[in-house]
Design a protein around this motif. Structure first.
Motif, short mmCIF file in Angstrom:
data_model
loop_
_atom_site.label_atom_id
_atom_site.label_comp_id
_atom_site.label_asym_id
_atom_site.label_seq_id
_atom_site.Cartn_x
_atom_site.Cartn_y
_atom_site.Cartn_z
N GLU A 372 0.83 -1.21 0.00
CA GLU A 372 0.00 0.00 0.00
C GLU A 372 0.86 1.25 0.00
O GLU A 372 0.52 2.25 -0.65
CB GLU A 372 -0.92 -0.03 1.23
CG GLU A 372 -2.00 -1.10 1.14
CD GLU A 372 -2.77 -1.23 2.45
OE1 GLU A 372 -2.34 -0.60 3.44
OE2 GLU A 372 -3.77 -1.97 2.48
N GLU A 373 1.99 1.21 0.75
CA GLU A 373 2.88 2.37 0.76
C GLU A 373 3.51 2.59 -0.61
O GLU A 373 3.63 3.74 -1.07
CB GLU A 373 3.96 2.17 1.82
CG GLU A 373 3.45 2.25 3.24
CD GLU A 373 4.53 1.93 4.26
OE1 GLU A 373 5.66 1.67 3.84
OE2 GLU A 373 4.22 1.95 5.47
N ALA A 375 2.18 1.73 -3.48
CA ALA A 375 1.13 2.22 -4.36
C ALA A 375 0.83 3.69 -4.09
O ALA A 375 0.61 4.48 -5.02
CB ALA A 375 -0.13 1.37 -4.18
N GLU A 376 0.82 4.06 -2.80
CA GLU A 376 0.57 5.46 -2.45
C GLU A 376 1.69 6.37 -2.94
O GLU A 376 1.47 7.46 -3.44
CB GLU A 376 0.42 5.58 -0.93
CG GLU A 376 0.12 7.00 -0.46
CD GLU A 376 -0.03 7.07 1.04
OE1 GLU A 376 -0.12 8.19 1.57
OE2 GLU A 376 -0.06 6.01 1.69
N GLN A 377 2.93 5.85 -2.85
CA GLN A 377 4.08 6.64 -3.28
C GLN A 377 4.11 6.80 -4.80
O GLN A 377 4.45 7.88 -5.31
CB GLN A 377 5.36 5.96 -2.79
CG GLN A 377 6.64 6.59 -3.30
CD GLN A 377 7.86 5.77 -2.93
OE1 GLN A 377 7.75 4.78 -2.22
NE2 GLN A 377 9.01 6.18 -3.42
N GLY A 379 1.50 6.28 -6.92
CA GLY A 379 0.22 6.59 -7.54
C GLY A 379 0.26 7.83 -8.43
O GLY A 379 -0.20 7.79 -9.59
N ARG A 529 -3.32 5.31 9.68
CA ARG A 529 -2.56 6.30 8.93
C ARG A 529 -3.23 7.66 9.06
O ARG A 529 -4.45 7.80 8.97
CB ARG A 529 -2.46 5.90 7.46
CG ARG A 529 -1.75 4.58 7.27
CD ARG A 529 -1.64 4.25 5.79
NE ARG A 529 -0.78 5.23 5.12
CZ ARG A 529 0.53 5.14 5.05
NH1 ARG A 529 1.14 4.15 5.64
NH2 ARG A 529 1.23 6.05 4.39
N ALA A 532 -1.94 12.96 4.96
CA ALA A 532 -0.62 13.42 4.53
C ALA A 532 -0.50 14.93 4.73
O ALA A 532 -1.44 15.69 4.54
CB ALA A 532 -0.40 13.07 3.06
N ALA A 671 3.39 10.76 7.54
CA ALA A 671 2.01 10.35 7.24
C ALA A 671 1.08 11.56 7.28
O ALA A 671 1.30 12.53 7.96
CB ALA A 671 1.56 9.30 8.23
#
Length: 671
Positions: A372-373, A375-377, A379, A529, A532, A671
């Motif tokens: 997930e991290e 993918a978030e980074q 994305g 989380r 951001a 986060a």
């Protein structure tokens, strides 16, 4: 003239005393119950091994006891029946003898069962037989008239104790308890019913006590020997395993050596040819290293050259008053600097991984978190390329693995980034990258699947070589550095029981899979989380902080001062350890943070900086070590600290400052 004789007498007296003390210590040792192993699990393993080791002998001893007990039945049927004084007790003796036979037959059936091999069962069965027989023997002593109870029945107690001390290899503590209870029971019978003549009782107890002492010593010695042998066998087994592993490795190396030797013999039987081949191999290795350094140097020069030109162009634009153009050129400087830092960090990471200086830090974590991290980074990057990034993760249960979350996360991020870069945007279907997790009974697998350009079979090995890129002959840095898959391969090779697999078809896409062992669920639950934070929010938190900067490199110190000033951070900087000490002596405000290089002039290090700060300030101050030396990561400081390896991006530096000042981990701050 008499002094030597006196000295000799003293020496003899001393030797006798030492020998007596030694004998006494040995006696105490031989009569002391051996201590169990400190580890309860090891003690349980020893008892099971001990029971299995002597299982056959215990079975034989139990059957022998049945034979001996039954053989005494002939005495009951002959002597006891024909002796007038014993006729009245004959029936009782016969009943007790038959009860003993029945008891031993039951014991004999139980000892022949497979369950008798376990410690608990064997001990229970043996002690049932021993306690039962001793009870029957005491009853026979009580019902048999004197003096036959002493001459015929009392020796049965000797025989029973002899069997339990010598034939069953029981724990000395339990056997001693049986002996003490037997003595106590005999004393009670004598005191309550006067079953033996006083002289017979005294003689019998004397010999019985001696039997207990000697038998206890034998049992203690046997148990101690068994424990020492078990410990030695475990140690020997461990050494044998190591030796077996070494032998396997040696066999493998011997096999490789034989194969190499045969290959060399096919080429030539002359020593000169062998040396020439080794020289060619060394030259090839040297050439490969030279090619790597040349490629790294070339790729490092490109952004550095661009950075110098952009800086000069921006300076000219500022001189002419073209501030908008100067701003654009400065942004290009930042882009070149980021590319340079990424390339340099990638080269350093690859060098550290291949040299073996990186030691994985294993712990149990949920595999979904790093995916997930990643993918978030990545994305926003996928969105900018028009690539649909999808996740296929189990939603109801944790996928816990034991690995190094940092390096495994780096590998997954590199695979996802690589899939996005090589997405086929020219095809009809929308470019898609799918990251999923597949579980088996004992393994977990991360799949990174794309429908991109695919990889030809001819390039499957080459893509893991540094600076090799498919369909990028112009070495466009926007398409990557050519080190991502090399780092992935080095990371997976470093992690235990991890495996990397590639399946690809040219024009149809690729699938990279990373497989690792599953682990039990982690006791720690991941914290939720937080939203951001923007760069502006983080910069606002830095405003007004007071920092001490210790850096002996003038260029690095000046650039760090400039960046801290732009963030609104108040600071005092020192170029040497002496200047730092002078600043501490004149402080009017306790600093929020100390930023220092690891190695300073005059053999000073960050450790001395932290210790002096604690001494002068009265309490530890958070310290951030920014260094180019990887070994600094293991240097303990007497305060809360973190280590960043140069080059450091401003964003990473800002997050580390906030994390240390706030007392949170970097992930929570980011986060």
């Amino acid at each position: 003239m008499h002094v030597p004789n006196r000295i000799g007498g003293i020496q003899r007296s001393w030797s006798y005393s030492a020998a007596a003390r030694e004998a006494g210590a040995s006696l105490i040792k031989n009569l002391s119950i051996p201590r169990p192993f400190a580890d309860p699990a090891l003690e349980a393993q020893f008892l099971e091994d001990h029971s299995q080791r002597f299982c056959a002998f215990r079975r034989a001893s139990a059957l022998l006891a049945l034979v001996l007990w039954t053989s005494f039945l002939t005495w009951d049927l002959t002597v006891a029946r024909r002796t007038p004084i014993l006729k009245d007790a004959f029936t009782d003796l016969l009943v007790l003898r038959l009860l003993g036979i029945l008891l031993l037959m039951c014991v004999g059936v139980m000892v022949l069962r497979p369950s008798f091999r376990s410690h608990v069962t064997s001990s229970r069965v043996i002690f049932i037989g021993i306690y039962g027989l001793i009870f029957l023997m005491l009853c026979m002593v009580a019902v048999t008239p004197a003096p036959f109870n002493y001459s015929q029945q009392f020796p049965g107690l000797y025989l029973a104790l002899f069997f339990q001390f010598s034939f069953f290899y029981l724990r000395s503590k339990s056997v001693l308890a049986v002996a003490i209870l037997t003595l106590a029971a005999m004393i009670f019978l004598q005191a309550a019913f006067n079953v033996l003549h006083p002289a017979d009782f005294g003689a019998g107890m004397f010999f019985l006590i001696n039997m207990v002492v000697v038998g206890h010593g034998v049992c203690v010695h046997a148990e101690r020997v068994s424990r020492e042998r078990y410990a030695a066998e475990r140690e020997l087994a461990s050494l044998n395993r190591d030796l077996s592993t070494a032998n396997v490795e040696l066999g493998r190396k011997n096999t490789e050596l034989e194969i190499s030797k045969k290959d060399q013999e096919i080429k030539t039987n002359a020593l000169l040819a062998l040396k020439e081949q080794q020289m060619r191999a060394a030259e090839a290795a040297s050439k490969e290293k030279s090619n790597f350094l040349a490629a790294a140097t070339h790729d490092l020069r490109q952004p550095m050259h661009a950075l110098n030109l952009f800086l000069q162009a921006s300076s000219e634009a500022i001189r002419r008053g073209e501030f908008r153009e100067a701003g654009r050129l400065i942004d290009e400087c930042g882009r070149s600097s980021v590319i340079l830092a990424r390339l340099l960090n990638a080269v350093l990471d690859l060098s550290r991984l291949e040299s073996g200086r990186v030691v994985p830090r294993y712990h149990v974590f949920d595999l979904r978190l790093i995916i997930e991290e990643a993918a978030e980074q990545l994305g926003p990057f996928a969105k900018s390329r028009g690539v649909d990034l999808r996740l296929r993760l189990p939603k109801e249960s944790l996928v816990c693995v034991r690995s190094d979350a940092h390096w495994l996360g780096r590998a997954v991020a590199n695979l996802v980034s690589n899939a996005i870069k090589y997405a086929n945007t020219g095809q009809t279907a929308k470019p898609t990258v799918i990251v999923g997790v597949v579980r088996s009974a004992t393994r977990a697998r991360i799949d990174v699947v794309d429908n991109g350009i695919g990889i030809s079979n001819a390039h499957w090995e080459s893509i893991f070589q540094p600076f090799f890129q498919v369909d990028n002959p112009e070495q466009d840095r926007d398409k990557g550095l050519g080190l991502g898959l090399s780092i992935v391969n080095a990371v997976i090779s470093m992690l235990e029981e991890h495996r990397l697999e590639l399946k690809s078809a040219e024009g149809l896409g690729s699938r990279f899979s990373v497989e690792m062992p599953l682990c039990g669920a982690s006791p720690e639950k991941p914290s939720p989380r937080l939203p951001a934070k923007t760069d502006a929010d983080e910069a606002l938190q830095l405003d007004g902080l007071y920092v001490l900067l210790v850096e002996d490199d003038g260029l690095v110190r000046a650039s760090t001062e400039a960046l801290l000033s732009q963030w609104g951070v108040l600071f005092d900087s020192a170029a040497t350890f002496e200047e730092y000490e002078e600043i501490l002596d004149s402080l009017e405000r306790f600093p929020d943070l100390i930023i220092t290089d690891f190695r300073l002039r005059d053999f000073k290090t960050a450790r001395e900086v932290a210790m002096l700060g604690t001494q002068k300030l009265g309490r530890p101050c958070p310290t951030l070590v920014v260094t180019g030396e990887p070994q600094a990561t293991i240097v303990p400081l007497a305060c809360t600290h973190d280590v960043l390896s140069k080059p450091v991006s401003p964003a990473d530096l800002r997050q580390e400052i906030l994390s240390l000042v706030s007392g949170k981990c970097p992930d929570e701050v980011a986060a």
